[in-house]
Design a protein around this motif. Structure first.
Motif, short mmCIF file in Angstrom:
data_model
loop_
_atom_site.label_atom_id
_atom_site.label_comp_id
_atom_site.label_asym_id
_atom_site.label_seq_id
_atom_site.Cartn_x
_atom_site.Cartn_y
_atom_site.Cartn_z
N ALA B 51 0.84 -1.20 0.00
CA ALA B 51 0.00 0.00 0.00
C ALA B 51 0.87 1.25 0.00
O ALA B 51 0.61 2.21 -0.75
CB ALA B 51 -0.93 -0.01 1.21
N ARG B 52 1.92 1.25 0.81
CA ARG B 52 2.80 2.44 0.86
C ARG B 52 3.51 2.64 -0.47
O ARG B 52 3.66 3.77 -0.96
CB ARG B 52 3.82 2.29 1.99
CG ARG B 52 3.20 2.52 3.36
CD ARG B 52 4.27 2.72 4.43
NE ARG B 52 3.65 3.14 5.69
CZ ARG B 52 3.84 2.54 6.87
NH1 ARG B 52 4.65 1.49 6.96
NH2 ARG B 52 3.24 2.97 7.95
N THR B 75 -8.16 4.63 -0.72
CA THR B 75 -7.78 3.38 -0.06
C THR B 75 -8.97 2.43 -0.05
O THR B 75 -10.10 2.82 0.29
CB THR B 75 -7.33 3.65 1.38
OG1 THR B 75 -8.28 4.52 2.01
CG2 THR B 75 -5.96 4.31 1.40
N ILE B 76 -8.70 1.20 -0.43
CA ILE B 76 -9.79 0.23 -0.56
C ILE B 76 -9.38 -1.09 0.09
O ILE B 76 -8.24 -1.55 -0.06
CB ILE B 76 -10.15 0.04 -2.04
CG1 ILE B 76 -10.86 1.30 -2.55
CG2 ILE B 76 -11.04 -1.19 -2.24
CD1 ILE B 76 -11.38 1.25 -3.94
N ALA B 77 -10.31 -1.64 0.85
CA ALA B 77 -10.12 -2.97 1.44
C ALA B 77 -10.91 -3.96 0.60
O ALA B 77 -12.02 -3.68 0.15
CB ALA B 77 -10.62 -2.97 2.88
N VAL B 117 -5.63 2.33 -3.88
CA VAL B 117 -4.57 1.78 -3.04
C VAL B 117 -5.20 0.70 -2.16
O VAL B 117 -6.10 0.99 -1.36
CB VAL B 117 -3.94 2.88 -2.15
CG1 VAL B 117 -2.94 2.29 -1.17
CG2 VAL B 117 -3.31 3.96 -3.01
N PHE B 118 -4.73 -0.54 -2.29
CA PHE B 118 -5.32 -1.63 -1.52
C PHE B 118 -4.68 -1.73 -0.14
O PHE B 118 -3.46 -1.85 -0.04
CB PHE B 118 -5.19 -2.96 -2.27
CG PHE B 118 -5.87 -2.94 -3.60
CD1 PHE B 118 -7.25 -2.74 -3.68
CD2 PHE B 118 -5.15 -3.10 -4.78
CE1 PHE B 118 -7.89 -2.71 -4.92
CE2 PHE B 118 -5.78 -3.07 -6.02
CZ PHE B 118 -7.16 -2.87 -6.08
N VAL B 119 -5.52 -1.66 0.88
CA VAL B 119 -4.98 -1.73 2.25
C VAL B 119 -4.89 -3.16 2.77
O VAL B 119 -4.08 -3.45 3.63
CB VAL B 119 -5.83 -0.96 3.27
CG1 VAL B 119 -5.03 0.13 3.91
CG2 VAL B 119 -7.11 -0.44 2.69
N PHE B 166 -10.63 2.25 8.51
CA PHE B 166 -9.41 1.54 8.08
C PHE B 166 -9.19 1.69 6.57
O PHE B 166 -8.11 1.40 6.06
CB PHE B 166 -9.51 0.04 8.40
CG PHE B 166 -9.64 -0.29 9.87
CD1 PHE B 166 -9.36 0.65 10.86
CD2 PHE B 166 -10.01 -1.57 10.26
CE1 PHE B 166 -9.47 0.33 12.21
CE2 PHE B 166 -10.11 -1.89 11.61
CZ PHE B 166 -9.85 -0.95 12.59
N ALA B 167 -10.22 2.09 5.87
CA ALA B 167 -10.12 2.29 4.42
C ALA B 167 -11.23 3.25 4.02
O ALA B 167 -12.22 3.39 4.73
CB ALA B 167 -10.30 0.96 3.69
#
Lengths: 72, 475, 501
Positions: B51-52, B75-77, B117-119, B166-167
């Motif tokens: 993710a970073r 950001t996506i979970a 961005v996948f968390v 969290f996302a």
């Protein structure tokens, strides 16, 4: 678990109350037909990568315990 | 602005115009994860490093003036039943623990292409079988709004991840309500698209003719944007509808003036009064905004439960047969291959999965096909017919999403049928292949959110989102 | 595997008596043999039935694999258009009706079946109700020809000699998994083992002709399961046994003969035939029991939810039909007419099977003798491709030399071998080099001289310039040479002699 299953199956007889004699089954909720792809080769997955995540492999193949008690 | 209130729309535009960095958004999420994930257990895996790396890349692209996608820095979970190349995908099952797919699901690719961005990968009821996320082999997920309660399921981890900040958003899958019910229980917007609208390629199948992927978001506009990204024809899925993604953002401001909203007069009983009160308030809100409420009937709705709990397990019994210890995942070794299958599946699957495989195997077996599976398919037709009749009179239908607000852990685990009843309002949509979504509307018992479900016909996403936006304005 | 039983069980009361009855000489000790075949053929596509990895035989194991082939979680099938087209070609060549159809899952566990279900066609197959005519005008009904996917391959290792029994472990290669198959199910219309062999041979010829498969039984791209039963005429069919693993046309005959004898002996000695699946062991020439009907699996067929129905429209079907090449039966008829042979003759069958019938047509086209060309090509061109390297004109020239008795048949054979060895050549020069031509001309000259002596009046008239008189002279030469002399050569000789005086 078997008892729970029997209970569920019993519950699922609730649909016996319906007259379904002239009802066509609905298998799929979309009316598509003839979905086809062209006969064009796409690259294979990498064998080593795939076999690396297999429980057991040997000589480029997946290895399994002896096949007995099964029919082809 | 608290991290959970950042919206997809805001993040995407702010990151794209350089006023907010993707990394800043991500670090807010990671900080929230550090603070609460141990308690909530939304994730099976948090992909911090990837993710970073991804956020860094997007920020660099923005600085370099490159075109970034429609979801830059969002950001996506991902529910852990969607394949992610090289990243563990477990379906919260011991049988898949450690499996790294050699390919990405279509939705994953589409999100990535737009700069998401996948968390991480979120917890679920094993193989999406459940309504509380208590059936995960890796332990339950807690509802961030009240940790003594379930987040709903099966996409409980995806709902909790967004509710806990969290996302920015997440994806879940919905076979019988697995997006809408947790969305309701966690106070989120959750969409179950029309069957065939979003590609299932790379979604580990549960009930193939019922499964659809959809978004969890905090706002209706966010859900609309995510739908525009993930929907649309995919040649890798034969059941994918051959049309582009719908344009939904433009629907949101249209209002509901002149729309006809259906109220089911013969709705199955058993919903709690707090939930029913909010449903009434929702009808009032739409009426006040110019819609007409019309009575419709769904005489087969109650039987949907039976149809669903035969069709989905039947398909699942076949879909899950491939977990045989030969090519991937768990193997428990034994003297011959047949014993290996038995030992592997006995050790690898949890009780609920085994229960449904047995149920489905039974329903399809030669002597019982007609009595169970065959009948279920006919009931499925009746439900589709009921809907057709209803939609001749209205543009959308409102129901509760769940009969109750979030319930406590263990409340329904001892009685599978009681758990199955959680899905009575959500299941018919999946059987018919229609569109549906849940939007938060007021609160009920203990101040917990109530979800109102909007049902719409196949490809009725546009009117559905109009109603959703109106309810959002009114809440 | 067959969906609807294509032979009936002796236990069933609703069995109908077949209208196809064996002749007296076809009966075995008074018993009628009833045979139906299920033939699996791998289609000659570039890719698999439901995914894009290559359909190729004989490569390194597990080098043509993808998520669909391996049955990885989340993978979805998408139907190969070319596989459908080839399956339609097979159906149309077998006079089937091509109809809207669906795919089902056939569920069972086996390590080389990656998804633990095979996608096949069940109650709505693509092709139904066709027939195949054997060369001897025997009509074999085709119940169905449906699409399905092949499995991977298991190799049994350790223990004794690579067999399942007693092996220590097995190794699985998925290159073959997902390769498109068409299963062609005949009706139980076959009454002798020879007919069964002809059926397989003819089916193979059709598959090759339409380009649907390379149909190599030795490589497994064409595989036969044989259903065998015996009964007395006028009684219902007997209980059938299914023989698997019959891997050559010869084995088809042997397996049927063996199984018919086994069943007849069993019944004759008071036993009862049980419905069984048998395995043909070609090395010892016998069948072994694989399983009996009682423990047959419940495959829990249901409609494949990951695929949608297939419904070829009339335009598509007609396009495929119109593009079909001439089929072996029609080609045999043409070749038989051209060469004056019976269409059931060995030579005609062999040439059509090799695809060299067009070549013989070409020989005839350039003026050659088709009957002789048929024999030449049958005898000497077995190793040649469908379009042999020897130019048709050379074979035509040779056929005329032999026809015109310029060379004897033995000499012609020698020259033919030369042609094949060199990929063609000037046969006249070859004959001359071998001294064949001189002898032939010498022999002809002496016959011409005898004819002049026998017809002095005509010879005188001809020398005096009366061209019509040559007819009597040529006729005499033909008579003396028993018709083997070349008319043109004779005319040339007579002209030369008249000019000389």
């Amino acid at each position: 678990m078997t008892q729970q299953l029997a209970g569920m199956l019993e519950h699922f007889r609730d649909v016996d109350a319906l007259d379904l004699s002239n009802v066509e089954p609905l298998n799929q909720p979309i009316p598509l037909t003839n979905v086809l792809r062209d006969d064009v080769v796409a690259p294979s997955l990498d064998r080593d990568e795939v076999l690396a995540s297999a429980p057991a492999a040997q000589d480029g193949r997946f290895r399994v315990p002896p096949i007995v008690g099964l029919e082809e | 602005m608290s991290p959970s209130r950042r919206t997809v729309v805001d993040v995407a535009s702010a990151v794209a115009n350089g006023s907010l960095s993707a990394m800043a958004v991500l670090e807010e999420n990671l900080a929230a994860i550090t603070a609460r994930e141990a308690e909530i257990h939304a994730f099976n895996l948090v992909t911090v490093d990837q993710a970073r790396e991804r956020a860094t890349q997007i920020d660099a692209d923005v600085r370099a003036g490159k075109t970034v996608g429609r979801l830059a820095g969002v950001t996506i979970a991902l529910k852990d039943n969607m394949c992610t190349r090289g990243v563990e995908t477990t379906c919260s099952s011991k049988i898949l623990a450690g499996w790294k797919p050699p390919y990405d699901a279509t939705v994953v690719r589409r999100l990535a292409d737009e700069g998401a961005v996948f968390v991480g990968k979120t917890n679920l009821d094993e193989f999406a079988m459940g309504s509380s996320t208590e059936n995960s082999a890796f332990g339950p997920t807690r509802n961030p709004l009240d940790t003594s309660r379930v987040p709903g399921g099966s996409s409980g981890g995806s709902a909790a991840a967004v509710a806990a900040g969290f996302a920015t958003a997440s994806l879940g899958s919905d076979t019988g309500g697995s997006i809408r019910q947790p969305a309701a229980l966690c106070g989120l917007v959750g969409v179950k698209p029309t069957y065939g609208m979003v590609s299932r390629q790379g979604l580990v199948a549960f009930g193939s003719s019922l499964d659809q992927i959809g978004p969890f978001t905090t706002t209706v506009a966010d859900a609309a944007l995510l739908m525009e990204v993930i929907a649309g024809h995919d040649p890798l899925d034969s059941t994918s509808l051959p049309q582009p993604a719908p344009s939904l953002a433009g629907e949101l401001g249209k209002g509901v003036q002149g729309m006809r909203i259906g109220r089911i007069t013969d709705m199955p009983a058993g919903s709690s009064p707090d939930v029913l009160a909010q449903l009434e308030a929702a009808f009032d809100a739409l009426r006040n905004a110019g819609a007409t409420v019309v009575d419709v009937q769904m005489p087969s709705m109650l039987y949907g439960l039976t149809a669903y709990y035969l069709v989905a397990p039947a398909e699942a019994s076949s879909n899950l047969a491939r977990f045989d210890g030969v090519r991937f995942g768990l193997r428990v070794d034994a003297k011959d291959v047949n014993s290996m299958y038995g030992a592997t599946r006995a050790a690898g699957f949890g009780d609920e999965v085994k229960r449904r495989i047995m149920l489905g195997t039974y329903a399809l077996s030669a002597g019982y096909y007609d009595a169970y599976y065959g009948k279920a398919l006919k009931v499925r037709r009746l439900i589709a017919d009921d809907f057709a009749t209803a939609y001749a009179k209205c543009d959308a239908i409102l129901t509760p999403t769940s009969p109750t607000v979030a319930f406590k852990f263990g409340d329904k685990t001892s009685n599978p049928l009681a758990m199955y009843l959680c899905d009575v309002f959500t299941i018919p949509t999946n059987l018919a292949g229609h569109a549906a979504m849940s939007v938060p509307f007021g609160t009920g018992e203990a101040g917990l959110p109530v979800g109102v479900q909007i049902l719409a016909p196949a490809l009725g996403e546009a009117p559905m989102f109009r109603v959703a936006a109106e309810l959002e304005r009114a809440r | 595997m067959t969906i609807s039983a294509n032979t009936s069980s002796g236990a069933s009361a609703s069995v109908n008596l077949s209208s196809i009855v064996a002749t007296a000489e076809q009966l075995i000790d008074g018993w009628e043999l009833v045979v139906g075949l299920e033939v699996h053929v791998e289609l000659a596509t570039k890719t698999k039935l439901f995914s894009g990895s290559a359909n190729r035989f004989g490569d390194e194991p597990n080098t043509h694999i993808d998520p669909v082939t391996l049955g990885l979680p989340g993978a979805l099938p998408v139907l190969n258009r070319q596989a459908v087209e080839l399956a339609m070609r097979i159906g149309l060549a077998l006079n089937c009706r091509v109809q809207p159809c669906t795919f089902h899952r056939k569920n069972y566990f086996y390590p080389d079946l990656s998804k633990a279900y095979q996608i096949s066609q069940y109650d709505q197959p693509l092709n139904v109700d066709g027939f195949l005519m054997l060369p001897a005008d025997v009509r074999v009904g085709i119940e169905r020809a449906h699409l399905e996917e092949d499995t991977g391959k298991s190799t049994h290792a350790g223990g004794t000699s690579g067999r399942i029994q007693g092996s220590d472990y097995s190794l699985i290669d998925f290159n073959r998994a997902g390769v498109p198959l068409v299963e062609i199910v005949s009706r139980p219309d076959i009454r002798t083992s020879d007919q069964a062999k002809q059926y397989v041979g003819e089916l193979r010829a059709i598959l090759l002709a339409v380009g649907a498969s390379d149909a190599k039984m030795e490589e497994g791209s064409m595989r036969c399961d044989v259903n065998v039963s015996v009964h007395k005429l006028g009684t219902p069919f007997g209980t059938r046994c299914e023989i698997k693993n019959v891997n050559s046309i010869r084995s088809v005959g042997r397996a049927i003969d063996y199984e018919a004898r086994r069943q007849i002996d069993l019944i004759s000695s008071g036993g009862v035939v049980k419905q069984q699946t048998l395995h043909w062991d070609d090395s010892v020439g016998r069948t072994n029991v694989l399983r009996t009907k009682e423990d047959a699996d419940d495959y829990r067929y249901f409609l494949e939810p990951d695929l949608v129905p297939l419904a070829p429209d009339a335009a598509w079907i007609e396009r495929v039909r119109a593009a079909l090449p001439p089929l072996p039966a029609a080609r045999r008829e043409v070749l038989a007419k051209l060469t004056g042979q019976s269409k059931a003759s060995e030579a005609v069958a062999v040439i059509v099977e090799r695809g060299q019938d067009a070549y013989i047509g070409e020989v005839a086209q350039v003026g050659g003798d088709a009957a002789r060309a048929l024999i030449y090509v049958q005898q000497a061109f077995a190793e040649e491709p469908a379009v042999p390297r020897v130019p048709a004109g050379d074979v035509a020239a040779l056929s005329l030399m032999e026809k015109n008795a310029k060379v004897t048949s033995t000499q012609a054979k020698t020259l033919l071998a030369e042609l094949v060895a060199h990929g063609g050549g000037d046969v006249l020069a070859m004959a001359k080099a071998k001294g064949f031509e001189a002898m032939a001309t010498g022999a002809l000259e002496s016959i011409v001289d005898q004819a002049i002596a026998a017809e002095p009046g005509a010879w005188a008239s001809y020398k005096a310039g009366e061209q019509k008189a040559i007819g009597a002279l040529v006729g005499a030469v033909m008579k003396l040479s028993a018709g083997k002399a070349d008319g043109k050569a004779v005319t040339a000789l007579l002209q030369a002699k008249a000019a000389v005086g």
